[in-house]
Design a protein around this motif. Structure first.
Motif, mmCIF file in Angstrom:
data_model
loop_
_atom_site.group_PDB
_atom_site.id
_atom_site.type_symbol
_atom_site.label_atom_id
_atom_site.label_comp_id
_atom_site.label_asym_id
_atom_site.label_seq_id
_atom_site.Cartn_x
_atom_site.Cartn_y
_atom_site.Cartn_z
ATOM 1 N N GLY A 1 0.750 -1.095 0.156
ATOM 2 C CA GLY A 1 -0.005 -0.004 -0.117
ATOM 3 C C GLY A 1 0.756 1.215 0.067
ATOM 4 O O GLY A 1 0.618 2.270 -0.700
ATOM 5 N N GLU A 2 1.959 1.392 0.816
ATOM 6 C CA GLU A 2 2.758 2.616 0.976
ATOM 7 C C GLU A 2 3.400 2.653 -0.676
ATOM 8 O O GLU A 2 3.618 3.721 -1.144
ATOM 9 N N VAL A 3 3.925 1.739 -1.196
ATOM 10 C CA VAL A 3 4.639 1.678 -2.739
ATOM 11 C C VAL A 3 3.669 2.082 -3.676
ATOM 12 O O VAL A 3 3.795 3.010 -4.464
ATOM 13 N N ALA A 4 2.299 1.723 -3.456
ATOM 14 C CA ALA A 4 1.348 2.075 -4.362
ATOM 15 C C ALA A 4 1.017 3.507 -4.338
ATOM 16 O O ALA A 4 0.809 4.396 -5.316
ATOM 17 N N THR A 5 0.900 3.935 -3.059
ATOM 18 C CA THR A 5 0.594 5.256 -2.794
ATOM 19 C C THR A 5 1.922 6.100 -3.447
ATOM 20 O O THR A 5 1.402 7.288 -3.936
ATOM 21 N N LYS A 6 2.757 5.825 -3.087
ATOM 22 C CA LYS A 6 4.174 6.768 -3.724
ATOM 23 C C LYS A 6 4.177 6.709 -5.193
ATOM 24 O O LYS A 6 4.426 7.800 -5.723
ATOM 25 N N HIS A 7 3.638 5.711 -5.855
ATOM 26 C CA HIS A 7 3.343 5.972 -7.223
ATOM 27 C C HIS A 7 2.045 6.111 -7.634
ATOM 28 O O HIS A 7 1.699 5.933 -9.026
ATOM 29 N N ASN A 8 1.234 6.738 -6.721
ATOM 30 C CA ASN A 8 -0.117 7.434 -7.157
ATOM 31 C C ASN A 8 -1.002 6.351 -7.721
ATOM 32 O O ASN A 8 -1.711 6.524 -8.788
ATOM 33 N N SER A 9 -0.845 5.166 -7.299
ATOM 34 C CA SER A 9 -1.731 4.081 -7.759
ATOM 35 C C SER A 9 -2.915 3.504 -6.701
ATOM 36 O O SER A 9 -2.516 3.349 -5.499
ATOM 37 N N GLY A 10 -4.025 3.452 -7.244
ATOM 38 C CA GLY A 10 -5.000 2.996 -6.308
ATOM 39 C C GLY A 10 -4.884 1.196 -6.474
ATOM 40 O O GLY A 10 -4.771 0.855 -7.635
ATOM 41 N N LEU A 11 -5.367 0.610 -5.383
ATOM 42 C CA LEU A 11 -5.052 -0.716 -5.272
ATOM 43 C C LEU A 11 -6.207 -1.486 -4.717
ATOM 44 O O LEU A 11 -6.618 -1.198 -3.586
#
Length: 710
Positions: A486-496
């Motif tokens: 979740g942290e990595v996805a947030t950094k890459h502006n991605s919803g998951l």
């Protein structure tokens, strides 16, 4: 007390099955009823009435083998001593009931009173002493688990409690101080049912008695052989599959095989019986498929030894078994059995687990200590209770039993409610030991809604304001990585969207997960696949404990049932796994959608968090890391499949072992922070070690490293 009185009345009513024709004291039974000649009946009756020192000696040999096996001192098949105990128990119990039926003195209530006095005092002394010792050494989670086993031990259900939690030959067995009570539960369940069944048979089908019990033994044996192939833990622990061993002893007691008239035949029978037992003790190992056919040498050998002494004439083997040292060990064998296992477990828990088990000197010390403490229990617990008057005090005995059971259950509830009494330990130990799932994991696991089956619900992580362009599909290994992903996805502006179900591999088409899982796993997968195929989804991440499904078994030392991918055998798993995962990836990698398969997390052979906490608490040496060689061996089939998948278009495979392993071993801690919360699930610190790898998921695909090399 009213329940104790009710049980007493039921026992008295049951004992009336012995009486027929209204004649007081007249019983259904006698040599004629058992379909034996008067001569053979007299021989058998004499053998049942007299105390058999050779049987004491057989007990002594058996308990020595069991203890030496548990200590790793050379008797690799010593676990078969328990099977010999079963045969002896069946013979003696049937003999007691037969003798009293013959004399017209049998009482069901008195029978249960004697069983209570014989079994319960030493059992509950061991239980309370073990609880006191466990309170001093067990970490909170282990003490909490111990409390659950307390209830099972007190209620004679240990065999079923441990059947789903521990394989007898698993490494984690050494962390269960009451595991050995499984065999007592089997016997106690038998004691509860057999007298009632025998009374019914004596009353309604006396001349078919031997045939009926022989048929029951065969049915039980066939069931056991089948279960050895299908579900080994069920074959080992479940009572129906063990009854045949007790019934072999029953059949000997009932005279199913006439006594041999020749001294040569009796000596030969005893010798070959002992030879069969020795063969099992010295040649079997933990790898032996057991019990089933493999238990026959122990059970048939024990039956031959017992049967060879029915005539009353001592064979050469019987004379050896009657030696004071051998027979004397047999007299105290019950108490030795009760005490030896908790002693081994708790000593091992504190000092020797990290060094690979007891050494010869320590093992010998524990062997002597088991015998010494067993003698103390026999002399000052067993004997005094056995010497109580045979008649009278029935309600007091049942009241004692009920009080002991209730007290044990209450104690167990208090321990469990306290969370394993964590106040016993300092903050550093607790911080290492308590690697609970994160709040995100708990939230994603507990959200309600049956859209995906099994009560599962998709869970949004990452950038909650961005479109959900990524689906995370996996089992509990995926759930353990939610925070970091979740942290990595947030950094890459991605919803998951995270959709995870413990024990359910992301394999489309797995409509059922075999013998030990429910079909609902297939429902979850079908719904998840549909969600992943939505046009908005540009990326699907697959995470799972791949080797569990490819191999069908956990790592050494892990307590779990086999995982079947079909209704066939475990050996079918690798091919089915390869087909299902390949098909799943091919179906997903269409319409511009990318599939990222996260390779296997390296597995350790012990509970990492608990081991590190014990290292701090007891100043132990560091446990050994899992080697890279072991990783490749464990993941052999998985890596072959992933290697093929990495060549497909729009498919990437990334490998956690590149971050967690060096050229020699796979680490499990960083700065005293455990990377695993058990043997295979990552902690947040462990997932952090994968941050560089996880960044690749949301970045431009990089050159893939072949999975079978560093």
């Amino acid at each position: 007390m009213q329940y104790v009185g009710l049980f007493f009345n039921l026992c008295q009513m049951g004992s009336k099955l012995c009486q027929v024709g209204g004649a007081k004291g007249k019983t259904v039974g006698g040599p004629g009823v058992l379909n034996r000649s008067p001569a053979s009946a007299r021989e058998l009756d004499g053998a049942l009435r007299g105390h058999r020192r050779d049987i004491d000696g057989l007990r002594g040999v058996s308990i020595a083998a069991v203890v030496l096996y548990h200590l790793g001192l050379g008797v690799s098949g010593g676990y078969g001593g328990v099977d010999i105990f079963f045969v002896i128990s069946g013979f003696l119990i049937a003999g007691i009931i037969y003798r009293e039926l013959e004399s017209g003195t049998f009482s069901l209530a008195n029978f249960y009173v004697r069983r209570c006095r014989r079994i319960l005092p030493a059992l509950f002394v061991m239980i309370f002493a073990t609880t006191a010792a466990a309170a001093l050494v067990l970490l909170p989670q282990d003490f909490k688990n111990f409390a659950r086993s307390l209830i099972a031990a007190a209620t004679s259900t240990s065999n079923y409690h441990f059947m789903d939690r521990t394989g007898y030959f698993d490494g984690l067995a050494i962390e269960k101080p009451l595991l050995h009570t499984w065999s007592l539960s089997v016997e106690e369940q038998f004691y509860l049912a057999f007298p009632l069944l025998l009374l019914v048979v004596v009353k309604f089908a006396p001349r078919a008695m031997v045939a009926l019990f022989a048929a029951a033994a065969v049915a039980s044996f066939v069931s056991n052989v089948r279960d050895v192939e299908l579900i080994q833990s069920h074959a080992f622990f479940a009572t129906p599959g063990r009854v045949w061993e007790l019934l072999i002893g029953v059949l000997v007691a009932l005279g199913a095989v006439p006594a041999a008239s020749s001294s040569i035949v009796r000596n030969g029978e005893a010798f070959f019986g002992l030879l069969m037992i020795a063969f099992g003790f010295l040649t079997y190992t933990e790898a032996t498929a057991y019990p089933g056919f493999a238990a026959l040498p122990f059970c048939v050998g024990a039956a031959m030894l017992i049967h060879s002494g029915i005539s009353g004439e001592a064979t050469m083997v019987a004379k050896f078994l009657s030696l004071p040292a051998v027979a004397g060990l047999g007299l105290i064998s019950y108490s030795v059995y009760l005490i030896h296992w908790p002693l081994i477990v708790l000593v091992n828990y504190c000092w020797t687990e990290m060094s690979g088990g007891p050494h010869i000197l320590l093992g010998t010390t524990l062997f002597v200590a088991s015998i010494f403490l067993g003698y103390i229990s026999w002399r000052w617990v067993e004997v005094p209770f056995r010497k109580l008057p045979r008649h009278g005090g029935t309600e007091r005995t049942f009241a004692f039993a009920a009080s002991a059971i209730f007290g044990t259950v209450l104690l167990a509830v208090l321990i469990e409610r306290s969370g394993g009494w964590p106040a016993r330990w300092n903050a550093e130990v607790l911080a290492i030991a308590n690697q609970a799932p994160s709040q995100i994991e708990e939230n994603c696991r507990s959200q309600s809604g049956a859209k995906l089956g099994r009560g599962m619900h998709d869970c949004r992580i990452g950038n909650l304001n961005a479109p959900a362009d990524t689906v995370l599909w996996g089992d509990s290994h995926a759930n353990a990585m939610l925070v970091k992903i979740g942290e990595v996805a947030t950094k890459h502006n991605s919803g998951l969207l995270a959709i995870t179900a413990a024990g359910c591999p992301p394999l489309f088409g797995l409509l059922t997960s075999g013998k030990d899982k429910s079909a609902s796993c297939g429902q979850v997968n079908a719904a998840t696949f549909q969600r992943a195929m939505l046009p908005a989804v540009k990326r699907v991440i697959l995470v799972a404990r791949w080797a569990l499904y490819a191999e069908g078994v956990g790592t050494y030392g892990e307590s779990m049932k086999p995982y079947y991918l079909s209704s066939g055998a475990i050996g079918d798993n690798p091919k089915i796994f390869d087909d299902l995962l390949t098909d799943t990836v091919r179906r997903l990698a269409v319409d511009g959608r990318e599939v990222i398969v996260v390779g296997p997390i390296p597995e350790q052979t012990f509970d990492v968090a608990q081991a590190l906490a014990k290292q701090v608490a007891w100043s132990l040496d560091r446990p050994p890391e899992g080697t890279l060689t072991n990783f490749f061996e464990r993941q052999r089939h998985v890596l072959e499949t992933l290697g093929k998948l990495a060549t497909l278009p729009k498919v990437r495979v990334i490998f956690p072992h590149h971050s967690l392993c060096d050229d020699r071993a796979c680490k499990y801690e960083v700065g005293r922070q455990p990377l695993y919360r058990d043997s295979n699930h990552l902690t947040p610190a462990g997932a952090t070690e994968l941050e560089v790898m996880l960044n690749q998921v949301f970045e431009t695909p990089s050159l893939q490293i072949p999975p079978t090399t560093r």
